[in-house]
Design a protein around this motif. Structure first.
Motif, PDB file in Angstrom:
ATOM      1  N   TRP A   1     -22.246 -35.393  56.378  1.00  0.00           N
ATOM      2  CA  TRP A   1     -23.303 -34.629  55.732  1.00  0.00           C
ATOM      3  C   TRP A   1     -23.003 -33.139  55.645  1.00  0.00           C
ATOM      4  CZ3 TRP A   1     -26.114 -38.803  58.555  1.00  0.00           C
ATOM      5  CH2 TRP A   1     -26.349 -39.871  57.685  1.00  0.00           C
TER       6      TRP A   1
ATOM      7  N   LYS B   1     -23.866 -33.120  50.341  1.00  0.00           N
ATOM      8  CA  LYS B   1     -25.153 -32.417  50.268  1.00  0.00           C
ATOM      9  C   LYS B   1     -26.095 -33.136  49.302  1.00  0.00           C
ATOM     10  CE  LYS B   1     -23.647 -29.171  52.939  1.00  0.00           C
ATOM     11  NZ  LYS B   1     -24.100 -29.103  54.308  1.00  0.00           N
TER      12      LYS B   1
ATOM     13  N   ALA C   1     -19.607 -30.817  48.678  1.00  0.00           N
ATOM     14  CA  ALA C   1     -19.405 -29.425  49.096  1.00  0.00           C
ATOM     15  C   ALA C   1     -17.931 -29.042  49.100  1.00  0.00           C
ATOM     16  CB  ALA C   1     -20.006 -29.198  50.482  1.00  0.00           C
TER      17      ALA C   1
END
Length: 151
Positions: free
Chosen positions: A62, A66, A93
């Motif tokens: 995580w 995102k 990301a």
């Protein structure tokens, strides 16, 4: 209703949706408690054992993935095993926050107390546009119509 084996059609479906909701919380510490202390995982190309390793893998997941939203559906089940088909979307990301969707299958084996003792996951990511997203903010992931081409 007990979500420990042996599973019925009703309890297998409920177990899958409980896992979906748990993963959508994106809380590695809470999620790890659903697994046995010696749980064995294959997650794509990672092979790990134990709840500390699960927490670490999910924390890294995580950090990269995102705006994660997941849907799981029951594929098949036996007395103490469940197979799941899943789809999730995220912004990567590590790739300029591009939207991606992961398609995959998991097979789960449960201990007598209902905790998962083995999880095998295979998944593939595909790039998607904002317009192609299914799980947009405010949309119930369980209500999205997923065509046969994506099942």
């Amino acid at each position: 209703m007990s979500l420990a084996p042996p599973f019925s059609n009703e309890t297998a479906h409920a177990k899958v949706k409980k896992a979906q909701d748990l993963w959508n919380s994106q809380n590695p510490q809470v999620i790890a408690r659903a697994y046995t202390p010696d749980s064995i995982w294959r997650n794509r190309d990672s092979f790990i054992v134990g709840t500390a390793a699960i927490e670490e893998l999910l924390t890294k997941k995580w950090a990269k993935e995102k705006n994660y939203r997941l849907r799981k559906e029951l594929f098949a089940f036996t007395e103490n095993k469940i197979a799941v088909q899943f789809w999730y979307e995220f912004q990567d990301a590590q790739d300029g926050m591009k939207w991606k969707r992961c398609y995959g299958l998991e097979d789960w084996t449960f201990a007598d107390d209902g905790k998962m003792r083995k999880r095998q996951m295979s998944g593939n990511d595909v790039g998607i546009s904002e317009a192609d997203r299914w799980f947009k903010e405010g949309v119930d992931v369980n209500e999205v119509q997923i065509s046969e081409a994506h099942w």
